[in-house]
Design a protein around this motif. Structure first.
Motif, PDB file in Angstrom:
ATOM      1  N   VAL A 256     -23.949  22.055  27.796  1.00  0.00           N
ATOM      2  CA  VAL A 256     -24.083  20.746  27.146  1.00  0.00           C
ATOM      3  C   VAL A 256     -24.633  19.658  28.063  1.00  0.00           C
ATOM      4  CG1 VAL A 256     -22.285  21.184  25.434  1.00  0.00           C
ATOM      5  CG2 VAL A 256     -21.684  20.152  27.622  1.00  0.00           C
ATOM      6  N   SER A 257     -24.696  19.927  29.356  1.00  0.00           N
ATOM      7  CA  SER A 257     -25.198  18.912  30.287  1.00  0.00           C
ATOM      8  C   SER A 257     -25.986  19.579  31.406  1.00  0.00           C
ATOM      9  CB  SER A 257     -24.039  18.102  30.867  1.00  0.00           C
ATOM     10  OG  SER A 257     -23.205  18.922  31.648  1.00  0.00           O
ATOM     11  N   PHE A 258     -26.660  18.736  32.190  1.00  0.00           N
ATOM     12  CA  PHE A 258     -27.414  19.258  33.336  1.00  0.00           C
ATOM     13  C   PHE A 258     -27.400  18.224  34.450  1.00  0.00           C
ATOM     14  CE2 PHE A 258     -30.464  16.946  30.805  1.00  0.00           C
ATOM     15  CZ  PHE A 258     -31.345  16.367  31.698  1.00  0.00           C
ATOM     16  N   ARG A 259     -27.580  18.725  35.686  1.00  0.00           N
ATOM     17  CA  ARG A 259     -27.671  17.862  36.859  1.00  0.00           C
ATOM     18  C   ARG A 259     -29.119  17.848  37.301  1.00  0.00           C
ATOM     19  NH1 ARG A 259     -23.679  15.355  39.128  1.00  0.00           N
ATOM     20  NH2 ARG A 259     -24.325  15.672  41.258  1.00  0.00           N
ATOM     21  N   ALA A 260     -29.585  16.651  37.638  1.00  0.00           N
ATOM     22  CA  ALA A 260     -30.970  16.509  38.055  1.00  0.00           C
ATOM     23  C   ALA A 260     -31.087  15.359  39.042  1.00  0.00           C
ATOM     24  CB  ALA A 260     -31.872  16.238  36.854  1.00  0.00           C
ATOM     25  N   TYR A 261     -32.063  15.495  39.935  1.00  0.00           N
ATOM     26  CA  TYR A 261     -32.382  14.370  40.803  1.00  0.00           C
ATOM     27  C   TYR A 261     -33.210  13.400  39.967  1.00  0.00           C
ATOM     28  CZ  TYR A 261     -34.082  11.437  44.520  1.00  0.00           C
ATOM     29  OH  TYR A 261     -34.362  10.342  45.302  1.00  0.00           O
ATOM     30  N   CYS A 262     -32.779  12.137  39.925  1.00  0.00           N
ATOM     31  CA  CYS A 262     -33.467  11.097  39.166  1.00  0.00           C
ATOM     32  C   CYS A 262     -34.257  10.243  40.151  1.00  0.00           C
ATOM     33  CB  CYS A 262     -32.446  10.251  38.400  1.00  0.00           C
ATOM     34  SG  CYS A 262     -33.165   8.849  37.540  1.00  0.00           S
ATOM     35  N   PHE A 263     -35.576  10.241  40.020  1.00  0.00           N
ATOM     36  CA  PHE A 263     -36.420   9.457  40.911  1.00  0.00           C
ATOM     37  C   PHE A 263     -36.264   7.958  40.664  1.00  0.00           C
ATOM     38  CE2 PHE A 263     -38.345  13.660  40.898  1.00  0.00           C
ATOM     39  CZ  PHE A 263     -38.583  13.865  42.248  1.00  0.00           C
ATOM     40  N   LEU A 264     -35.872   7.561  39.451  1.00  0.00           N
ATOM     41  CA  LEU A 264     -35.647   6.146  39.145  1.00  0.00           C
ATOM     42  C   LEU A 264     -34.440   5.612  39.913  1.00  0.00           C
ATOM     43  CD1 LEU A 264     -36.334   3.636  37.371  1.00  0.00           C
ATOM     44  CD2 LEU A 264     -34.725   4.556  35.681  1.00  0.00           C
ATOM     45  N   ARG A 265     -33.328   6.344  39.878  1.00  0.00           N
ATOM     46  CA  ARG A 265     -32.089   5.918  40.545  1.00  0.00           C
ATOM     47  C   ARG A 265     -31.981   6.430  41.982  1.00  0.00           C
ATOM     48  NH1 ARG A 265     -31.770   2.288  37.013  1.00  0.00           N
ATOM     49  NH2 ARG A 265     -30.846   2.803  35.014  1.00  0.00           N
ATOM     50  N   LYS A 266     -32.896   7.326  42.352  1.00  0.00           N
ATOM     51  CA  LYS A 266     -32.918   7.925  43.690  1.00  0.00           C
ATOM     52  C   LYS A 266     -31.587   8.599  44.046  1.00  0.00           C
ATOM     53  CE  LYS A 266     -36.432   4.841  45.629  1.00  0.00           C
ATOM     54  NZ  LYS A 266     -36.982   4.361  44.426  1.00  0.00           N
ATOM     55  N   SER A 267     -31.062   9.344  43.082  1.00  0.00           N
ATOM     56  CA  SER A 267     -29.820  10.083  43.303  1.00  0.00           C
ATOM     57  C   SER A 267     -29.697  11.199  42.267  1.00  0.00           C
ATOM     58  CB  SER A 267     -28.605   9.156  43.218  1.00  0.00           C
ATOM     59  OG  SER A 267     -28.459   8.657  41.911  1.00  0.00           O
ATOM     60  N   THR A 268     -28.786  12.121  42.538  1.00  0.00           N
ATOM     61  CA  THR A 268     -28.506  13.201  41.594  1.00  0.00           C
ATOM     62  C   THR A 268     -27.583  12.659  40.515  1.00  0.00           C
ATOM     63  OG1 THR A 268     -28.790  14.860  43.311  1.00  0.00           O
ATOM     64  CG2 THR A 268     -27.571  15.520  41.345  1.00  0.00           C
ATOM     65  N   ARG A 269     -27.942  12.926  39.265  1.00  0.00           N
ATOM     66  CA  ARG A 269     -27.192  12.411  38.120  1.00  0.00           C
ATOM     67  C   ARG A 269     -26.870  13.555  37.165  1.00  0.00           C
ATOM     68  NH1 ARG A 269     -27.043   6.651  38.872  1.00  0.00           N
ATOM     69  NH2 ARG A 269     -26.910   6.423  36.653  1.00  0.00           N
ATOM     70  N   THR A 270     -25.886  13.319  36.302  1.00  0.00           N
ATOM     71  CA  THR A 270     -25.540  14.267  35.247  1.00  0.00           C
ATOM     72  C   THR A 270     -25.978  13.678  33.916  1.00  0.00           C
ATOM     73  OG1 THR A 270     -23.635  15.068  36.492  1.00  0.00           O
ATOM     74  CG2 THR A 270     -23.664  15.538  34.134  1.00  0.00           C
ATOM     75  N   PHE A 271     -26.718  14.468  33.143  1.00  0.00           N
ATOM     76  CA  PHE A 271     -27.231  14.035  31.850  1.00  0.00           C
ATOM     77  C   PHE A 271     -26.711  14.965  30.760  1.00  0.00           C
ATOM     78  CE2 PHE A 271     -30.444  12.901  35.024  1.00  0.00           C
ATOM     79  CZ  PHE A 271     -30.644  11.559  34.751  1.00  0.00           C
ATOM     80  N   THR A 272     -26.567  14.433  29.550  1.00  0.00           N
ATOM     81  CA  THR A 272     -26.175  15.227  28.389  1.00  0.00           C
ATOM     82  C   THR A 272     -27.443  15.726  27.693  1.00  0.00           C
ATOM     83  OG1 THR A 272     -24.228  13.828  28.111  1.00  0.00           O
ATOM     84  CG2 THR A 272     -24.860  15.200  26.237  1.00  0.00           C
ATOM     85  N   ILE A 273     -27.534  17.030  27.491  1.00  0.00           N
ATOM     86  CA  ILE A 273     -28.733  17.628  26.888  1.00  0.00           C
ATOM     87  C   ILE A 273     -29.015  17.025  25.513  1.00  0.00           C
ATOM     88  CG2 ILE A 273     -29.729  19.773  25.976  1.00  0.00           C
ATOM     89  CD1 ILE A 273     -28.255  21.227  28.294  1.00  0.00           C
ATOM     90  N   GLU A 274     -27.980  16.788  24.744  1.00  0.00           N
ATOM     91  CA  GLU A 274     -28.116  16.243  23.392  1.00  0.00           C
ATOM     92  C   GLU A 274     -28.788  14.861  23.386  1.00  0.00           C
ATOM     93  OE1 GLU A 274     -24.638  14.584  20.921  1.00  0.00           O
ATOM     94  OE2 GLU A 274     -24.858  16.664  20.277  1.00  0.00           O
ATOM     95  N   ASN A 275     -28.687  14.122  24.494  1.00  0.00           N
ATOM     96  CA  ASN A 275     -29.250  12.768  24.566  1.00  0.00           C
ATOM     97  C   ASN A 275     -30.693  12.737  25.050  1.00  0.00           C
ATOM     98  OD1 ASN A 275     -26.768  11.944  23.715  1.00  0.00           O
ATOM     99  ND2 ASN A 275     -26.192  10.922  25.598  1.00  0.00           N
ATOM    100  N   VAL A 276     -31.262  13.895  25.356  1.00  0.00           N
ATOM    101  CA  VAL A 276     -32.659  13.956  25.776  1.00  0.00           C
ATOM    102  C   VAL A 276     -33.531  13.856  24.529  1.00  0.00           C
ATOM    103  CG1 VAL A 276     -34.450  15.359  26.869  1.00  0.00           C
ATOM    104  CG2 VAL A 276     -32.127  15.345  27.810  1.00  0.00           C
TER     105      VAL A 276
END
Length: 95
Positions: free
Chosen positions: A58-78
């Motif tokens: 239900v979620s994934f971890r990714a490096y976010c270039f906007l925030r310059k950090s690793t974040r957790t995102f919900t797949i359903e919200n993509v």
């Protein structure tokens, strides 16, 4: 417009045989950057460039270039995912 996008994009992706989750798994495998349109739980929409690291059910971890950090995102919200092309990935921005 975003409500329509939210309902149409997953349908189009699923119709072509690739779910958002499948795209994320592929991007981890090939170490690809992705441009993502994402809606937070409170309804804010943002465009981010990410590099997925781990994909769960239900979620994934990714490096976010906007925030310059690793974040957790919900797949359903993509709302949308687009692979970054090689040329675009190497582009240098001069201000």
């Amino acid at each position: 417009m975003f409500v329509i996008l939210r309902t149409l994009v997953p349908y189009i992706v699923e119709k072509e045989g690739k779910s958002i989750r499948d795209q994320l798994i592929k991007s981890v495998k090939y170490n690809e950057s992705l441009d993502m349109i994402y809606m937070t739980n409170d309804g804010q929409i943002s465009k981010r460039r990410i590099r997925a690291q781990q994909v769960g059910e239900v979620s994934f971890r990714a490096y976010c270039f906007l925030r310059k950090s690793t974040r957790t995102f919900t797949i359903e919200n993509v709302l949308a995912l687009v692979p970054v092309t090689v040329n675009e990935n190497r582009m240098i921005y001069i201000s």
